[in-house]
Design an enzyme around this catalytic site. Structure first.
Site, PDB file in Angstrom:
ATOM      1  N   CYS A 114       0.792  -1.242   0.000  1.00 25.46           N
ATOM      2  CA  CYS A 114       0.000   0.000   0.000  1.00 25.46           C
ATOM      3  C   CYS A 114       0.819   1.284   0.000  1.00 25.46           C
ATOM      4  O   CYS A 114       0.624   2.146  -0.859  1.00 25.46           O
ATOM      5  CB  CYS A 114      -0.939   0.014   1.200  1.00 25.46           C
ATOM      6  SG  CYS A 114      -2.340  -1.092   0.993  1.00 25.46           S
TER       7      CYS A 114
HETATM    8  N1  NAD Z   1      -4.308  -5.669   1.525  1.00 26.16           N
HETATM    9  C1  NAD Z   1      -4.197  -4.488   2.076  1.00 26.16           C
HETATM   10  O1  NAD Z   1      -3.438  -4.262   3.016  1.00 26.16           O
HETATM   11  C2  NAD Z   1      -5.025  -3.348   1.582  1.00 26.16           C
HETATM   12  C3  NAD Z   1      -5.140  -2.205   2.372  1.00 26.16           C
HETATM   13  C4  NAD Z   1      -5.865  -1.144   1.914  1.00 26.16           C
HETATM   14  C5  NAD Z   1      -6.458  -1.229   0.667  1.00 26.16           C
HETATM   15  N2  NAD Z   1      -6.319  -2.344  -0.097  1.00 26.16           N
HETATM   16  C6  NAD Z   1      -6.963  -2.385  -1.401  1.00 26.16           C
HETATM   17  O2  NAD Z   1      -7.984  -3.340  -1.382  1.00 26.16           O
HETATM   18  C7  NAD Z   1      -8.126  -3.927  -2.661  1.00 26.16           C
HETATM   19  C8  NAD Z   1      -8.074  -5.424  -2.523  1.00 26.16           C
HETATM   20  O3  NAD Z   1      -6.878  -5.779  -1.892  1.00 26.16           O
HETATM   21  P1  NAD Z   1      -6.608  -7.232  -1.329  1.00 26.16           P
HETATM   22  O4  NAD Z   1      -5.252  -7.176  -0.744  1.00 26.16           O
HETATM   23  O5  NAD Z   1      -7.749  -7.701  -0.496  1.00 26.16           O
HETATM   24  O6  NAD Z   1      -6.581  -8.057  -2.719  1.00 26.16           O
HETATM   25  P2  NAD Z   1      -6.530  -9.645  -2.933  1.00 26.16           P
HETATM   26  O7  NAD Z   1      -5.855  -9.849  -4.242  1.00 26.16           O
HETATM   27  O8  NAD Z   1      -5.990 -10.308  -1.720  1.00 26.16           O
HETATM   28  O9  NAD Z   1      -8.059 -10.069  -3.054  1.00 26.16           O
HETATM   29  C9  NAD Z   1      -8.912  -9.691  -4.074  1.00 26.16           C
HETATM   30  C10 NAD Z   1      -9.954 -10.788  -4.301  1.00 26.16           C
HETATM   31  O10 NAD Z   1     -10.885 -10.321  -5.261  1.00 26.16           O
HETATM   32  C11 NAD Z   1     -11.259 -11.423  -6.091  1.00 26.16           C
HETATM   33  N3  NAD Z   1     -11.871 -10.888  -7.312  1.00 26.16           N
HETATM   34  C12 NAD Z   1     -11.293 -10.345  -8.402  1.00 26.16           C
HETATM   35  N4  NAD Z   1     -12.221  -9.933  -9.280  1.00 26.16           N
HETATM   36  C13 NAD Z   1     -13.425 -10.206  -8.743  1.00 26.16           C
HETATM   37  C14 NAD Z   1     -14.778 -10.020  -9.145  1.00 26.16           C
HETATM   38  N5  NAD Z   1     -15.077  -9.433 -10.299  1.00 26.16           N
HETATM   39  N6  NAD Z   1     -15.754 -10.437  -8.343  1.00 26.16           N
HETATM   40  C15 NAD Z   1     -15.474 -11.018  -7.164  1.00 26.16           C
HETATM   41  N7  NAD Z   1     -14.224 -11.231  -6.724  1.00 26.16           N
HETATM   42  C16 NAD Z   1     -13.211 -10.826  -7.485  1.00 26.16           C
HETATM   43  C17 NAD Z   1      -9.962 -12.176  -6.266  1.00 26.16           C
HETATM   44  O11 NAD Z   1     -10.204 -13.502  -6.676  1.00 26.16           O
HETATM   45  C18 NAD Z   1      -9.377 -12.085  -4.847  1.00 26.16           C
HETATM   46  O12 NAD Z   1      -9.806 -13.148  -4.038  1.00 26.16           O
HETATM   47  C19 NAD Z   1      -7.033  -3.295  -3.517  1.00 26.16           C
HETATM   48  O13 NAD Z   1      -7.555  -2.189  -4.187  1.00 26.16           O
HETATM   49  C20 NAD Z   1      -6.045  -2.833  -2.499  1.00 26.16           C
HETATM   50  O14 NAD Z   1      -5.268  -1.757  -2.968  1.00 26.16           O
HETATM   51  C21 NAD Z   1      -5.639  -3.413   0.356  1.00 26.16           C
END
Ligand code: NAD
Length: 457
Positions: free
Chosen positions: A272
């Site tokens: 992030c």
């Molecule tokens: N991980 C962190 O620390 C964090 C913190 C703040 C913000 N974010 C933001 O959150 C978002 C997600 O991050 P994450 O780390 O959870 O990602 P991740 O890759 O761990 O998980 C995303 C999930 O979404 C699923 N997916 C993709 N397309 C889809 C769809 N059309 N319908 C349903 N499911 C779908 C994927 O299969 C996956 O399981 C990103 O934008 C990231 O920048 C993450």
């Protein structure tokens, strides 16, 4: 307004799965949607689809209120509000790609076309300001044939969580950031936020664009604090008696500043901080605002590995092996994205050193990041065995608990570079260990000469 009971979470990854569990723990019925079948099967069996503290226990404890499906339609029809938390990977310009979010919005739109009642879509994924309204809302309206504001609601509302404490952070936020398309959308989301939160929360409501800026700005600000502390650490090394911890403790006592993220050591890392800061800089450039401060911060951060490598090179003779302890971006994580330990190991290898890394959780990720440029050891002992110099890059308990004898491993002497000044004091005091803390002056006399020379001129 009716009391909302049914929620859906679209994307059950590192953040979404914990949101699903956290919401269920607060009494909501929650439907999770993911495109990965394995993830759906896990959740429906009461198991965690990803590794996160307390997640498996929480999903299994509330499995009667949790259901997972690959059908966006099923989720929309059975809930009043959908939180979209799918990946938004960085592109080569430093912006965030929308292809996953667009696909999710298209599916949600098609489902909205079949739904009679009001529904709110909340984007939680990180995006570039403007993306919610101009990149995603049109997809939702086109696929649903409906109009935002009249037929459904829309919010942008990111969560401020740290991996490893996602559930705790989700249930105990400092504040909720609510970017609302209109008042009705925001009212629905605020009602849910207040019911999910374990304390009386601060809710900051604003336009979608202000919320998009605030999300990136928060992370960007923290990265500047980290870089400031690293600047002080670099400075203190060059001043007689200089000690960054002494300086930071003083600064941190000022309520305008605060002590957190002011320790000084290595740069900011992980999935992030670096990318949010770069994205804010990218946006500034695109709209004609001056983003130099943000981009300079990024450049400074990426230069730290090279600076520490130069320092290390002066402590090591040709042909000697260096060990890098800590390859994940922080302790207790397997994630190596933008990791300082990996960057440092690669920079050291590039400078011609034989490098062997170790991490209790991130060995696999580090191996693929290293290719064949550096080795990854199976155990701390194996990493330390041949090392003439050891760098500790994260304050992981595995490293903090190491004894002087373990660093020495039977050798006559060893140099230990302690980036966070976190090691056992007995290591620093051991006669056969050359202890090199980042952020403290080690040789007062030449530093004093440099200072004196300023006044002589
Ligand atoms: N991980 C962190 O620390 C964090 C913190 C703040 C913000 N974010 C933001 O959150 C978002 C997600 O991050 P994450 O780390 O959870 O990602 P991740 O890759 O761990 O998980 C995303 C999930 O979404 C699923 N997916 C993709 N397309 C889809 C769809 N059309 N319908 C349903 N499911 C779908 C994927 O299969 C996956 O399981 C990103 O934008 C990231 O920048 C993450």
């Amino acid at each position: 307004m009716t009391m909302i009971q049914n929620l859906s979470v679209i994307g059950l990854g590192k953040l979404g799965a914990s949101m699903l569990a956290g919401m269920a723990s607060r009494g909501f019925s929650v439907i999770g949607v993911d495109i990965r079948e394995s993830c759906i099967r896990a959740v429906n069996k009461g198991r965690a689809p990803v590794q996160e503290t307390g997640l498996e226990e929480m999903i299994s404890a509330h499995s009667d209120r949790i259901r997972a499906t690959t059908s966006h339609e099923e989720a929309v029809l059975a809930s009043d509000i959908s939180f979209v938390i799918v990946p938004t990977p960085s592109d080569s310009r430093g912006a965030f790609e929308l292809q996953y979010a667009k696909y999710a919005f298209e599916q949600l739109g098609k489902a909205l076309a079949k739904k009679d009642g009001y529904h709110v879509v909340v984007l939680t994924s990180t995006v570039i300001p403007g993306a919610t309204r101009h990149g995603l809302l049109p997809v939702l309206e086109a696929a649903s044939g409906k109009e935002c504001g009249r037929d459904f609601g829309l919010c942008y509302s990111p969560e401020f969580i740290a991996l490893g404490s996602v559930i705790h952070d989700f249930l105990n936020p400092d504040f909720y950031l609510v970017g609302e398309f209109d008042r009705r959308s925001g009212d629905v989301l605020e009602e849910v936020n207040r019911a999910v939160c374990l304390k009386d929360p601060v809710v900051r409501r604003m336009s979608i664009e202000n919320a998009e800026i605030a999300k990136l700005a928060l992370n960007s600000y923290v990265t500047m604090k980290i870089s400031f502390a690293n600047t002080l650490a670099d400075l203190c090394e060059r001043i007689p008696g200089g000690d960054v911890d002494v300086v930071s403790d003083a600064l941190g006592s000022d309520t305008r500043i605060g002590r957190r993220y002011l320790t000084g050591g290595l740069g900011f890392a992980g999935p992030c901080f670096p990318r949010d800061n770069v994205a804010l800089g990218f946006l500034c450039e695109q709209v004609g605002a001056d983003g130099d401060l943000l981009l300079a911060n990024h450049g400074y951060n990426t230069s730290i590995a090279a600076r520490v490598t130069t320092k290390i090179a002066s402590l090591l003779r040709a042909g000697q092996t260096a060990a890098v302890l800590g390859l994940s971006y922080k302790p207790l994580s397997h994630i190596v994205e933008e990791s300082q330990g990996v960057a440092l190991a690669l920079a050291m290898a590039e400078a011609g050193m034989r490098v062997i890394g170790y991490d209790p959780l991130a060995a696999d990720g580090a191996r693929s990041a290293f290719r064949d440029k550096a080795l990854v050891a199976e155990s701390i002992d194996a990493a330390l065995a041949d090392a003439a110099l050891v760098v500790v890059t994260t304050p992981d308990a595995h490293f903090r608990e190491l004894k002087a004898e373990e660093f020495l491993g039977g050798k006559e002497s060893v140099t230990v570079v302690d980036c966070w000044r976190c090691l056992d004091p007995a290591v620093a005091d051991h006669p056969d260990i050359d202890y090199v803390p980042i952020g403290r002056c080690l040789d007062d006399a030449p530093a004093a000469q440099v200072l004196e020379a300023i006044w002589a001129r």
